[in-house]
Write an enzyme that holds these catalytic residues in place. Structure first.
Site, PDB file in Angstrom:
ATOM      1  N   ILE A  15       0.826  -1.207   0.000  1.00 12.96           N
ATOM      2  CA  ILE A  15       0.000   0.000   0.000  1.00 12.96           C
ATOM      3  C   ILE A  15       0.863   1.262   0.000  1.00 12.96           C
ATOM      4  CG2 ILE A  15      -1.650   1.337   1.362  1.00 12.96           C
ATOM      5  CD1 ILE A  15      -2.943  -1.321   2.197  1.00 12.96           C
ATOM      6  N   ASP A  62      13.467   3.566  11.259  1.00 10.19           N
ATOM      7  CA  ASP A  62      12.526   2.726  11.993  1.00 10.19           C
ATOM      8  C   ASP A  62      11.539   3.666  12.679  1.00 10.19           C
ATOM      9  OD1 ASP A  62      11.165   1.198  13.890  1.00 10.19           O
ATOM     10  OD2 ASP A  62      12.914  -0.009  14.414  1.00 10.19           O
ATOM     11  N   ASN A  89       2.054   5.329   7.050  1.00 12.22           N
ATOM     12  CA  ASN A  89       1.528   4.069   6.523  1.00 12.22           C
ATOM     13  C   ASN A  89       2.187   2.833   7.120  1.00 12.22           C
ATOM     14  OD1 ASN A  89       0.316   2.275   4.242  1.00 12.22           O
ATOM     15  ND2 ASN A  89       2.531   1.977   4.078  1.00 12.22           N
ATOM     16  N   LYS A 122       3.237  13.536  15.428  1.00 12.23           N
ATOM     17  CA  LYS A 122       3.777  14.583  16.302  1.00 12.23           C
ATOM     18  C   LYS A 122       4.819  15.449  15.595  1.00 12.23           C
ATOM     19  CE  LYS A 122       6.554  15.235  20.496  1.00 12.23           C
ATOM     20  NZ  LYS A 122       5.776  16.403  20.971  1.00 12.23           N
ATOM     21  N   TYR A 156      -2.813  -6.520  16.986  1.00 12.51           N
ATOM     22  CA  TYR A 156      -3.016  -5.812  15.723  1.00 12.51           C
ATOM     23  C   TYR A 156      -4.296  -4.981  15.777  1.00 12.51           C
ATOM     24  CZ  TYR A 156      -3.479  -4.992  10.702  1.00 12.51           C
ATOM     25  OH  TYR A 156      -3.611  -4.398   9.478  1.00 12.51           O
ATOM     26  N   LYS A 160      -4.695  -0.770  15.728  1.00 11.70           N
ATOM     27  CA  LYS A 160      -5.437  -0.064  14.691  1.00 11.70           C
ATOM     28  C   LYS A 160      -6.604   0.736  15.275  1.00 11.70           C
ATOM     29  CE  LYS A 160      -2.818  -1.364  11.299  1.00 11.70           C
ATOM     30  NZ  LYS A 160      -1.989  -0.382  10.565  1.00 11.70           N
ATOM     31  N   THR A 191      -1.729  -7.613  -0.664  1.00  9.13           N
ATOM     32  CA  THR A 191      -0.434  -7.000  -0.388  1.00  9.13           C
ATOM     33  C   THR A 191       0.542  -8.036   0.154  1.00  9.13           C
ATOM     34  OG1 THR A 191      -0.684  -6.451   1.967  1.00  9.13           O
ATOM     35  CG2 THR A 191      -1.709  -4.950   0.387  1.00  9.13           C
TER      36      THR A 191
END
Length: 255
Positions: A15, A62, A89, A122, A156, A160, A191
């Site tokens: 993506i 990272d 992303n 930020k 996960y 999200k 993906t």
């Protein structure tokens, strides 16, 4: 407001790569980020962006590490002259066995998916406020950030969901600076990230078939379809859209 420079994290494949390519076609200069192991993918993408007539800068970093995120954004500003669009992303996914998974999996997932997005928001916001030109900040949530769908993916899903909450809070805080903050929530998309969950090819195929049947369009989505939504969110057409999580899930969840 003239938006000129975009930074996309996790851009070497999937993506993120599609978003970077689409924004270059839309006329943005691109800073593209990923981990050191993904450098060849970034170099190939950079060649494509330059061939489109846009400038491009590679940022190896990272996103879970504060100093690396800050340096990535500072270096982007120095190399390309500013920062107007931040696409946070980069993300990971893991299948972790046992009740709610392991603490190790929790910490690793939250560090990249939640902490990483927070750091990108930020430090991008700090630059955009200083520039005084407004901006667009976009994060990557997921259909799992609206409803947890699979077993053994607690970390996960939680990460999200966290991105959605962070996005709403940031939208409220940054609106006075003419900075909009939104997130996209993909459903089943074809993906390479599918393989990071630690499943075999057969297991991945089975999951995709299950997800396909859960969509009203009865198909798996493409990375370009996600990129199209992001293209809209950073455009002038979305100047009055903020604090939203836009689903790209083929009707998997009708929300």
């Amino acid at each position: 407001m003239v938006l000129q420079v975009a930074l996309v994290t996790g851009a070497a494949r999937g993506i993120g790569e599609a978003i970077a390519r689409r924004l270059a076609k839309d006329g943005y200069d691109l800073a593209i980020n990923d981990l050191p192991s993904q450098a060849p993918g970034l170099e190939k993408l950079q060649e494509e962006i330059i061939a489109m007539g846009r400038r491009s800068y590679i940022c190896i970093a990272d996103v879970s590490k504060e100093n690396e995120v800050k340096n990535m954004i500072d270096n982007t500003v120095e190399a390309l002259g500013g920062l107007h669009v931040m696409i946070a992303n980069a993300g990971i996914g893991r299948i972790s066995p046992g009740p709610l998974g392991t603490l190790e999996s929790w910490d690793l997932t939250m560090a990249t998916n939640a902490r990483g997005v927070f750091l990108c928001y930020k430090y991008a916001a700090e630059v955009m406020i200083k520039q005084g030109q407004g901006g667009r900040i976009i994060g990557a949530s997921s259909v799992a950030g609206k409803q947890s769908l699979e077993s053994h993916t607690a970390a996960y899903a939680a990460s999200k969901f966290a991105i959605r909450g962070l996005t709403q809070a940031a939208a409220r805080e940054l609106g006075k600076h003419n900075i909009t903050v939104n997130t996209y929530a993909p459903g089943p998309i074809d993906t390479p990230m599918s393989k990071t969950f630690g499943l075999s090819d057969a297991e991945i195929s089975a999951v995709k078939e299950k997800e396909r049947k859960m969509t009203v369009l009865e198909r798996i989505g493409t990375v370009d379809e996600v990129a199209g939504v992001v293209s809209f969110l950073v455009s002038s057409d979305a100047s009055y859209v903020t604090g939203q999580t836009m689903s790209v899930n083929g009707g998997m969840l009708l929300d």
